[in-house]
Design an enzyme around this catalytic site. Structure first.
Site, PDB file in Angstrom:
ATOM      1  N   TRP A 103       0.839  -1.226   0.061  1.00  0.00           N
ATOM      2  CA  TRP A 103      -0.074  -0.054   0.130  1.00  0.00           C
ATOM      3  C   TRP A 103       0.941   1.244   0.186  1.00  0.00           C
ATOM      4  O   TRP A 103       0.518   2.137  -0.710  1.00  0.00           O
ATOM      5  CB  TRP A 103      -1.017   0.113   1.116  1.00  0.00           C
ATOM      6  CG  TRP A 103      -1.803  -0.965   0.917  1.00  0.00           C
ATOM      7  CD1 TRP A 103      -2.021  -2.201   2.045  1.00  0.00           C
ATOM      8  CD2 TRP A 103      -2.899  -1.473   0.185  1.00  0.00           C
ATOM      9  NE1 TRP A 103      -3.162  -3.154   1.444  1.00  0.00           N
ATOM     10  CE2 TRP A 103      -3.689  -2.663   0.388  1.00  0.00           C
ATOM     11  CE3 TRP A 103      -3.335  -0.733  -1.065  1.00  0.00           C
ATOM     12  CZ2 TRP A 103      -4.600  -2.885  -0.471  1.00  0.00           C
ATOM     13  CZ3 TRP A 103      -4.353  -1.105  -1.910  1.00  0.00           C
ATOM     14  CH2 TRP A 103      -5.016  -2.308  -1.671  1.00  0.00           C
ATOM     15  N   ASP A 174      -2.071   6.652   6.131  1.00  0.00           N
ATOM     16  CA  ASP A 174      -3.119   5.795   5.687  1.00  0.00           C
ATOM     17  C   ASP A 174      -3.373   4.725   6.872  1.00  0.00           C
ATOM     18  O   ASP A 174      -2.375   3.955   7.174  1.00  0.00           O
ATOM     19  CB  ASP A 174      -2.278   5.082   4.487  1.00  0.00           C
ATOM     20  CG  ASP A 174      -3.544   4.002   4.050  1.00  0.00           C
ATOM     21  OD1 ASP A 174      -4.437   3.739   4.663  1.00  0.00           O
ATOM     22  OD2 ASP A 174      -3.057   3.169   3.002  1.00  0.00           O
ATOM     23  N   LYS A 198     -12.360  -1.981   6.539  1.00  0.00           N
ATOM     24  CA  LYS A 198     -11.864  -2.985   7.346  1.00  0.00           C
ATOM     25  C   LYS A 198     -12.230  -3.006   8.751  1.00  0.00           C
ATOM     26  O   LYS A 198     -12.677  -3.879   9.394  1.00  0.00           O
ATOM     27  CB  LYS A 198     -10.122  -2.880   7.154  1.00  0.00           C
ATOM     28  CG  LYS A 198      -9.821  -3.439   5.916  1.00  0.00           C
ATOM     29  CD  LYS A 198      -8.828  -2.710   5.317  1.00  0.00           C
ATOM     30  CE  LYS A 198      -8.425  -3.520   3.800  1.00  0.00           C
ATOM     31  NZ  LYS A 198      -7.678  -2.470   2.896  1.00  0.00           N
TER      32      LYS A 198
HETATM   33  C1  LIG Z   1      -7.202  -1.828   1.614  1.00  0.00           C
HETATM   34  C2  LIG Z   1      -6.218  -1.041   1.871  1.00  0.00           C
HETATM   35  C3  LIG Z   1      -6.087   0.081   1.017  1.00  0.00           C
HETATM   36  C4  LIG Z   1      -6.839   0.148  -0.182  1.00  0.00           C
HETATM   37  O1  LIG Z   1      -8.189   0.783   0.101  1.00  0.00           O
HETATM   38  P1  LIG Z   1      -9.286   1.088  -0.962  1.00  0.00           P
HETATM   39  O2  LIG Z   1     -10.453   1.527   0.071  1.00  0.00           O
HETATM   40  O3  LIG Z   1      -9.538  -0.166  -1.382  1.00  0.00           O
HETATM   41  O4  LIG Z   1      -8.865   1.960  -1.780  1.00  0.00           O
HETATM   42  C5  LIG Z   1      -5.104   1.176   1.273  1.00  0.00           C
HETATM   43  N1  LIG Z   1      -4.366   1.130   2.223  1.00  0.00           N
HETATM   44  C6  LIG Z   1      -4.330  -0.033   3.251  1.00  0.00           C
HETATM   45  C7  LIG Z   1      -3.378   0.097   4.448  1.00  0.00           C
HETATM   46  C8  LIG Z   1      -5.269  -1.028   3.162  1.00  0.00           C
HETATM   47  O5  LIG Z   1      -5.413  -1.982   3.912  1.00  0.00           O
END
Ligand SMILES: *Cc1c(COP(=O)(O)O)cnc(C)c1O
Length: 367
Positions: A103, A174, A198
């Site tokens: 990511w 993030d 998540k």
């Molecule tokens: C799942 C995830 C993403 C992607 O997220 P989307 O909402 O599908 O764009 C980005 N960063 C991390 C750390 C993730 O676990």
């Protein structure tokens, strides 16, 4: 299948049962309005209350100061990968990125479209199985901001605390896979963002907590929808927001609050992860893939003795009502994602199954 099973999916992931039951009712008829939550105008009274409460509950859960905005956007965390540098990084300017996995790499790729990227630390040398800290982090003197990924969903690693940055340097995280799994000191950040699917709700909503300074400093020569100020001015309602997702996140916030808030959530998450890690550490059959001091409390990644047995393990688990344990292809093996809403009973059940499987296959593995 009429009963629910244990869902270890990395995302979209398990939601609290209480929230799902409430949603079943509110999809039909919310707040005695005679209309389901998805069928209400986003500008009407009923949904306005839903959205206002969601923001207020988010603020109180994380003690978010008044000079930060809470936004519900779309496009996932992946759209923030470009929206951040697009708004904040002028040509010729540098941003520091801490590279701890897939990511982070995607975020770096997007930032390079808009300015210079200094990869201030990376654990790619070890397939991202650890979090570089201390003198392994080389921040530049004049970075516009520092970006990191607090929990690495794929590699199964997590920052124990936020990285140190010089005073006044915006720190951007993030936090897609560990948002609100533990207390977070919002004042240390310029911006916190995540895809909701998540820890907070269904897919389709991106939560952004952003300091007003960053909003004001953003470029003004961008498409309207891609400027943060558009969404802060309109309270996330410049266009039609993902109303059902916002409703669900709001319900999850209330559920976390009822549980005792982020401190209590953190204790529960610690407790759950220990059930699995304690067993992993005692076993010679399974092997955790992340370094001990970098291990994630959200995504527990581990390998079996060989790939054939891993396949058998995953198929056997599903037959016992333990779903979603296949690891990401870049790490292989197994991954147990145990976000906020995942129950401890599922962790106990997984360990029971791991023990059984080990007993049944120990001999096979040794040959
Ligand atoms: C799942 C995830 C993403 C992607 O997220 P989307 O909402 O599908 O764009 C980005 N960063 C991390 C750390 C993730 O676990």
């Amino acid at each position: 299948m009429s009963e629910r099973i244990f869902n270890f999916s990395a995302g979209p992931a398990v939601l609290p049962e209480k929230v799902l039951r409430q949603a079943q009712q509110d999809v039909w008829n919310i707040a005695d309005s005679g209309i389901g939550v998805m069928e209400h105008s986003h500008r009407g009274k009923v949904f306005d209350k839903v959205a206002t409460e969601a923001v207020a509950d988010c603020r109180s859960l994380a003690n978010i100061p008044d000079n930060y905005h809470v936004l519900f956007l779309q496009g996932g965390a992946s759209s923030q990968f470009f929206m951040i540098p697009m708004n904040l990084l002028k040509e010729g300017q540098t941003a520091d990125y801490l590279n701890t996995g897939s990511w982070s790499k995607k975020a770096i790729k997007e930032a390079k479209l808009f300015g210079n990227v200094n990869v201030a630390s990376t654990s790619e040398d070890a397939n991202f199985n650890y979090i570089p800290t201390g003198d392994k982090v080389n921040l530049s003197d004049d970075a516009r901001y520092v970006h990191f990924t607090s929990n690495n969903t794929i590699a199964g690693t997590e920052y124990a605390t936020e990285p140190d940055v010089p005073a006044g340097r915006p720190l951007i995280v993030d936090a897609s896979s560990d948002i609100f799994s533990r207390p977070i000191d919002v004042q240390k950040y310029g911006m916190i963002y995540c895809g909701a699917q998540k820890n907070l709700g269904p897919s389709g909503v991106t939560l952004v907590i952003i300091h007003d300074d960053l909003v004001q400093q953003g470029r003004e020569d961008l498409p309207t929808m891609l400027q943060y100020r558009t969404h802060t001015k309109a309270g996330s309602m410049y266009n039609t927001p993902p109303t059902m997702g916002i409703y669900m996140i709001g319900q999850v916030f209330k559920w976390i609050q009822e549980y005792g808030g982020l401190e209590a959530m953190a204790e529960y998450n610690q407790d759950k992860a220990e059930v699995i890690y304690d067993f992993l550490d005692s076993s010679e059959f399974y092997r955790g893939t992340a370094e001990h001091d970098s291990r994630s409390l959200m995504n527990i990644t581990f390998r079996g003795p060989n790939e054939d047995l891993e396949k058998e393990f995953i198929a056997g688990a599903l037959a016992k009502g333990l779903s979603g344990l296949k690891g990401h292809r870049s790490v292989g093996g197994m991954r147990a994602s145990i976000y906020n809403a995942f129950p401890k009973a599922g962790c106990v059940a997984l360990v029971e199954y791991m023990k059984e499987f080990e007993m049944a296959n120990k001999g096979v593995a040794a040959v």
